[in-house]
Motif scaffolding. Structure first.
Motif, PDB file in Angstrom:
ATOM      1  N   PHE A  28       0.824  -1.206   0.000  1.00  0.00           N
ATOM      2  CA  PHE A  28       0.000   0.000   0.000  1.00  0.00           C
ATOM      3  C   PHE A  28       0.862   1.262   0.000  1.00  0.00           C
ATOM      4  CE2 PHE A  28      -2.534  -3.228   2.363  1.00  0.00           C
ATOM      5  CZ  PHE A  28      -3.521  -3.410   1.410  1.00  0.00           C
ATOM      6  N   GLY A  29       2.009   1.185  -0.622  1.00  0.00           N
ATOM      7  CA  GLY A  29       2.932   2.316  -0.637  1.00  0.00           C
ATOM      8  C   GLY A  29       2.344   3.574  -1.252  1.00  0.00           C
ATOM      9  N   GLU A  30       1.419   3.418  -2.195  1.00  0.00           N
ATOM     10  CA  GLU A  30       0.829   4.586  -2.848  1.00  0.00           C
ATOM     11  C   GLU A  30      -0.321   5.180  -2.039  1.00  0.00           C
ATOM     12  OE1 GLU A  30      -0.217   3.761  -6.867  1.00  0.00           O
ATOM     13  OE2 GLU A  30       1.805   3.130  -7.440  1.00  0.00           O
ATOM     14  N   GLN A  31      -0.677   4.547  -0.918  1.00  0.00           N
ATOM     15  CA  GLN A  31      -1.767   5.061  -0.082  1.00  0.00           C
ATOM     16  C   GLN A  31      -1.304   5.541   1.291  1.00  0.00           C
ATOM     17  OE1 GLN A  31      -2.455   1.843  -1.731  1.00  0.00           O
ATOM     18  NE2 GLN A  31      -3.405   3.038  -3.364  1.00  0.00           N
ATOM     19  N   ILE A  32       0.007   5.549   1.537  1.00  0.00           N
ATOM     20  CA  ILE A  32       0.508   5.959   2.854  1.00  0.00           C
ATOM     21  C   ILE A  32      -0.016   7.343   3.233  1.00  0.00           C
ATOM     22  CG2 ILE A  32       2.573   6.582   4.166  1.00  0.00           C
ATOM     23  CD1 ILE A  32       4.071   4.401   2.596  1.00  0.00           C
ATOM     24  N   GLY A  33       0.047   8.277   2.299  1.00  0.00           N
ATOM     25  CA  GLY A  33      -0.374   9.638   2.583  1.00  0.00           C
ATOM     26  C   GLY A  33      -1.817   9.726   3.035  1.00  0.00           C
ATOM     27  N   GLY A  34      -2.683   8.869   2.488  1.00  0.00           N
ATOM     28  CA  GLY A  34      -4.083   8.876   2.877  1.00  0.00           C
ATOM     29  C   GLY A  34      -4.283   8.495   4.327  1.00  0.00           C
ATOM     30  N   PHE A  35      -3.485   7.548   4.825  1.00  0.00           N
ATOM     31  CA  PHE A  35      -3.588   7.132   6.223  1.00  0.00           C
ATOM     32  C   PHE A  35      -3.198   8.281   7.151  1.00  0.00           C
ATOM     33  CE2 PHE A  35      -3.845   3.047   4.276  1.00  0.00           C
ATOM     34  CZ  PHE A  35      -4.413   2.188   5.202  1.00  0.00           C
ATOM     35  N   TYR A  36      -2.128   8.987   6.794  1.00  0.00           N
ATOM     36  CA  TYR A  36      -1.697  10.099   7.643  1.00  0.00           C
ATOM     37  C   TYR A  36      -2.613  11.305   7.487  1.00  0.00           C
ATOM     38  CZ  TYR A  36       2.430   7.565   9.063  1.00  0.00           C
ATOM     39  OH  TYR A  36       3.260   6.632   9.630  1.00  0.00           O
ATOM     40  N   ALA A  37      -3.172  11.500   6.302  1.00  0.00           N
ATOM     41  CA  ALA A  37      -4.116  12.598   6.099  1.00  0.00           C
ATOM     42  C   ALA A  37      -5.365  12.410   6.952  1.00  0.00           C
ATOM     43  CB  ALA A  37      -4.497  12.699   4.622  1.00  0.00           C
ATOM     44  N   MET A  38      -5.757  11.160   7.178  1.00  0.00           N
ATOM     45  CA  MET A  38      -6.950  10.903   7.976  1.00  0.00           C
ATOM     46  C   MET A  38      -6.802  11.451   9.392  1.00  0.00           C
ATOM     47  SD  MET A  38      -9.995   9.896   8.331  1.00  0.00           S
ATOM     48  CE  MET A  38     -10.244   9.234   6.676  1.00  0.00           C
ATOM     49  N   GLN A  39      -5.592  11.412   9.940  1.00  0.00           N
ATOM     50  CA  GLN A  39      -5.376  11.972  11.278  1.00  0.00           C
ATOM     51  C   GLN A  39      -5.692  13.463  11.282  1.00  0.00           C
ATOM     52  OE1 GLN A  39      -1.740  10.987  13.276  1.00  0.00           O
ATOM     53  NE2 GLN A  39      -1.630   8.954  12.368  1.00  0.00           N
ATOM     54  N   PHE A  48      -7.650  15.008   9.099  1.00  0.00           N
ATOM     55  CA  PHE A  48      -9.068  15.208   8.782  1.00  0.00           C
ATOM     56  C   PHE A  48      -9.945  15.070  10.020  1.00  0.00           C
ATOM     57  CE2 PHE A  48     -13.182  13.312   7.523  1.00  0.00           C
ATOM     58  CZ  PHE A  48     -13.703  14.405   6.839  1.00  0.00           C
ATOM     59  N   VAL A  49      -9.749  13.995  10.791  1.00  0.00           N
ATOM     60  CA  VAL A  49     -10.591  13.809  11.977  1.00  0.00           C
ATOM     61  C   VAL A  49     -10.281  14.847  13.044  1.00  0.00           C
ATOM     62  CG1 VAL A  49     -10.912  11.341  11.541  1.00  0.00           C
ATOM     63  CG2 VAL A  49      -9.051  12.088  13.042  1.00  0.00           C
ATOM     64  N   SER A  50      -9.061  15.424  13.000  1.00  0.00           N
ATOM     65  CA  SER A  50      -8.702  16.465  13.964  1.00  0.00           C
ATOM     66  C   SER A  50      -9.465  17.759  13.725  1.00  0.00           C
ATOM     67  CB  SER A  50      -7.187  16.743  13.901  1.00  0.00           C
ATOM     68  OG  SER A  50      -6.453  15.609  14.326  1.00  0.00           O
ATOM     69  N   LEU A  51     -10.101  17.882  12.562  1.00  0.00           N
ATOM     70  CA  LEU A  51     -10.877  19.089  12.263  1.00  0.00           C
ATOM     71  C   LEU A  51     -12.138  19.171  13.113  1.00  0.00           C
ATOM     72  CD1 LEU A  51     -10.651  19.155   8.354  1.00  0.00           C
ATOM     73  CD2 LEU A  51      -9.501  20.691   9.951  1.00  0.00           C
ATOM     74  N   PHE A  52     -12.682  18.019  13.520  1.00  0.00           N
ATOM     75  CA  PHE A  52     -13.979  18.071  14.203  1.00  0.00           C
ATOM     76  C   PHE A  52     -14.113  17.152  15.420  1.00  0.00           C
ATOM     77  CE2 PHE A  52     -14.175  15.078  10.707  1.00  0.00           C
ATOM     78  CZ  PHE A  52     -14.752  13.944  11.262  1.00  0.00           C
ATOM     79  N   THR A 101     -10.610   1.589   6.685  1.00  0.00           N
ATOM     80  CA  THR A 101     -11.795   1.880   7.506  1.00  0.00           C
ATOM     81  C   THR A 101     -11.530   1.626   8.984  1.00  0.00           C
ATOM     82  OG1 THR A 101     -13.303   1.369   5.681  1.00  0.00           O
ATOM     83  CG2 THR A 101     -14.209   1.303   7.909  1.00  0.00           C
ATOM     84  N   LEU A 102     -10.941   0.474   9.305  1.00  0.00           N
ATOM     85  CA  LEU A 102     -10.634   0.170  10.705  1.00  0.00           C
ATOM     86  C   LEU A 102      -9.650   1.182  11.285  1.00  0.00           C
ATOM     87  CD1 LEU A 102     -10.313  -3.726  10.505  1.00  0.00           C
ATOM     88  CD2 LEU A 102     -12.078  -2.426  11.745  1.00  0.00           C
ATOM     89  N   TYR A 103      -8.636   1.516  10.509  1.00  0.00           N
ATOM     90  CA  TYR A 103      -7.655   2.505  10.967  1.00  0.00           C
ATOM     91  C   TYR A 103      -8.311   3.868  11.183  1.00  0.00           C
ATOM     92  CZ  TYR A 103      -4.061   6.065  10.627  1.00  0.00           C
ATOM     93  OH  TYR A 103      -3.286   7.180  10.857  1.00  0.00           O
ATOM     94  N   SER A 104      -9.144   4.297  10.236  1.00  0.00           N
ATOM     95  CA  SER A 104      -9.781   5.612  10.314  1.00  0.00           C
ATOM     96  C   SER A 104     -10.678   5.729  11.541  1.00  0.00           C
ATOM     97  CB  SER A 104     -10.601   5.883   9.047  1.00  0.00           C
ATOM     98  OG  SER A 104      -9.770   5.892   7.904  1.00  0.00           O
ATOM     99  N   LEU A 105     -11.444   4.685  11.813  1.00  0.00           N
ATOM    100  CA  LEU A 105     -12.314   4.693  12.983  1.00  0.00           C
ATOM    101  C   LEU A 105     -11.490   4.746  14.276  1.00  0.00           C
ATOM    102  CD1 LEU A 105     -15.005   2.084  11.870  1.00  0.00           C
ATOM    103  CD2 LEU A 105     -15.328   4.554  12.145  1.00  0.00           C
ATOM    104  N   SER A 106     -10.370   4.038  14.283  1.00  0.00           N
ATOM    105  CA  SER A 106      -9.520   4.040  15.472  1.00  0.00           C
ATOM    106  C   SER A 106      -8.961   5.436  15.739  1.00  0.00           C
ATOM    107  CB  SER A 106      -8.374   3.035  15.313  1.00  0.00           C
ATOM    108  OG  SER A 106      -7.528   3.058  16.456  1.00  0.00           O
ATOM    109  N   VAL A 107      -8.374   6.075  14.731  1.00  0.00           N
ATOM    110  CA  VAL A 107      -7.790   7.406  14.962  1.00  0.00           C
ATOM    111  C   VAL A 107      -8.865   8.453  15.213  1.00  0.00           C
ATOM    112  CG1 VAL A 107      -5.679   6.904  13.677  1.00  0.00           C
ATOM    113  CG2 VAL A 107      -7.608   7.978  12.501  1.00  0.00           C
TER     114      VAL A 107
END
Length: 421
Positions: free
Chosen positions: A37-48, A50-54, A103-109
């Motif tokens: 998933f090397g091309e999706q690393i940025g999306g995982f870190y961006a999610m942190q 994104f959720v920090s906005l609200f 999805t699991l990662y996003s819900l956790s963070v």
């Protein structure tokens, strides 16, 4: 004796709070790359970001109105830790697929990020109830959060899970431990009826009136632009250093085998540089201090592009040490600037806006932008030599971006120096 006991209990809370994050924040990119998933690393870190906005604002309202902060802290950690353990379990039972993994990662963070503010609220409340001075008592307690972060960074490397999903199990396990421990922390009363923050206040939206002032508008815009740099090395430094393992001359070096331990020098530097901020502000003023931070980001990225885990490892070490200046001189000094330049009636909202611009919008855009750059220079290549050259080009691109921001800030941001703290 009672005050000493409170400090110890809060120290343990802060240690565990950031140990959870340290287990995966700097090494997750390495696992994702190895898992395809090397091309999706940025999306995982961006999610942190994104959720920090609200999410912190929403959980803050819940803690103000309905659930005491220490109880909500435990509940959020139980959910975040459980989801992180579910993420680990999923990677063990099947070939991971991106949608479920993400999805699991996003819900956790989403449940973890609010706990940073909640843990601060618990500490402030407990210290005030014990009659202790927050300014004197809290910083030594908070330092142990960074110690916890560093300890789990080192631990996941030494136990061999730096490049595996085992890091999620470590994080989830500590999260469940803190969820239980939080129930023993001092009670934090909810706000009296009619005194809790509204959603507009909690999100920092009242502070948008500050954009009417040119000075403050420029400050918040540059906060966002500099916030772009915040998550870049968290997401990509470990995959970059570990990529040298594809080259025989470097595959057995300490940096390749234990990249997390090398990167942990950054966090150690951060704890030391906090102590320099009062002197720097008095000596140079806020504008110069923030410019120093921007130049440090140029060096942070540029030195990574120049170094290697062999004879050039000293360049990596220098990059880790300048990180403390890059991170602290902006984040801490910027927060102090907001506190000094805003009316007390909107000061809390202004601090919320500062966090939104830096750790929310800026960090999210930075993670996604960095991924696009690395996809272009690195992931588009199949030859090892070309990929390593692509990594260097990526770091130089990030350094060039930081340099442009620094020059624009020096030219456009006008601030009449006043006596600093």
């Amino acid at each position: 004796m009672k005050s000493r006991n409170i400090k110890l209990r809060l120290t343990v809370m802060n240690y565990l709070q950031f140990a959870i994050w340290g287990a995966y924040l700097t090494s997750m990119g390495r696992y994702l790359g190895a898992a395809g998933f090397g091309e999706q690393i940025g999306g995982f870190y961006a999610m942190q970001g994104f959720v920090s906005l609200f999410m912190p604002a929403l959980m803050g309202i819940v803690a103000d109105r309905w659930i005491p902060a220490q109880r909500l802290l435990g509940l959020c950690h139980a959910l975040a830790g459980g989801l992180m353990l579910a993420l680990f379990g999923y990677t063990q039972t099947a070939t991971p697929e991106y949608p479920i993994l993400f999805t699991l990662y996003s819900l956790s963070v989403a449940f973890y990020m609010p706990t940073i503010a909640l843990s601060n609220s618990v500490a402030y409340s407990a210290l005030e109830q014990a009659g202790l001075d927050l300014v004197k008592s809290f910083p030594p307690i908070r330092v142990f959060g960074t110690v916890g972060f560093i300890c789990t960074m080192v631990m996941v490397s030494l136990v061999g899970v730096e490049a595996t999903s085992g890091q999620f199990a470590v994080s989830g396990g500590i999260g469940i431990l803190l969820a239980l421990y939080a129930q023993t922390l001092p009670h934090c009363p909810t706000a009296p009826k009619g005194q809790s923050k509204s959603l507009v206040e909690a999100l920092g939206l009242r502070a948008f009136v500050l954009f009417k002032e040119k000075k403050m508008a420029l400050f918040f815009i540059f906060s966002m632009l500099l916030g772009v740099s915040l998550q870049v090395t968290n997401g990509f430094a470990n995959p970059f250093i570990s990529a040298f393992g594809e080259i025989d001359a470097y595959k057995d070096t300490f940096g390749v085998q234990h990249a997390n331990i090398l990167i942990a020098l950054s966090q150690a530097s951060e704890t030391l540089c906090i102590l320099l901020i009062p002197f720097a502000l008095r000596r140079f003023g806020i504008k110069i201090v923030m410019l120093i931070s921007m130049v440090a980001w140029v060096l942070r990225f540029g030195l990574l592009g120049l170094g290697d885990p062999g004879s050039g490892v000293w360049l990596f070490v220098l990059s880790m040490f300048v990180y403390g200046v890059a991170f602290d001189f902006f984040n801490v000094s910027g927060s102090l600037f907001v506190d000094r330049e805003t009316d007390p009636s909107i000061r809390s909202s202004a601090q919320g806006l500062f966090m939104i611009m830096t750790n929310g919008i800026g960090a999210t855009l930075g993670s996604l932008g960095a991924q696009a750059v690395i996809n272009h220079f690195v992931n588009s290549e199949t030859d090892t030599t070309a990929r390593m050259l692509g990594w260097s080009m990526s770091w130089y691109a990030f350094a060039a971006y930081a340099a442009v921001v620094a020059v624009l800030f020096a030219v456009l941001f006008r601030y009449k120096r006043q006596a600093e703290v």
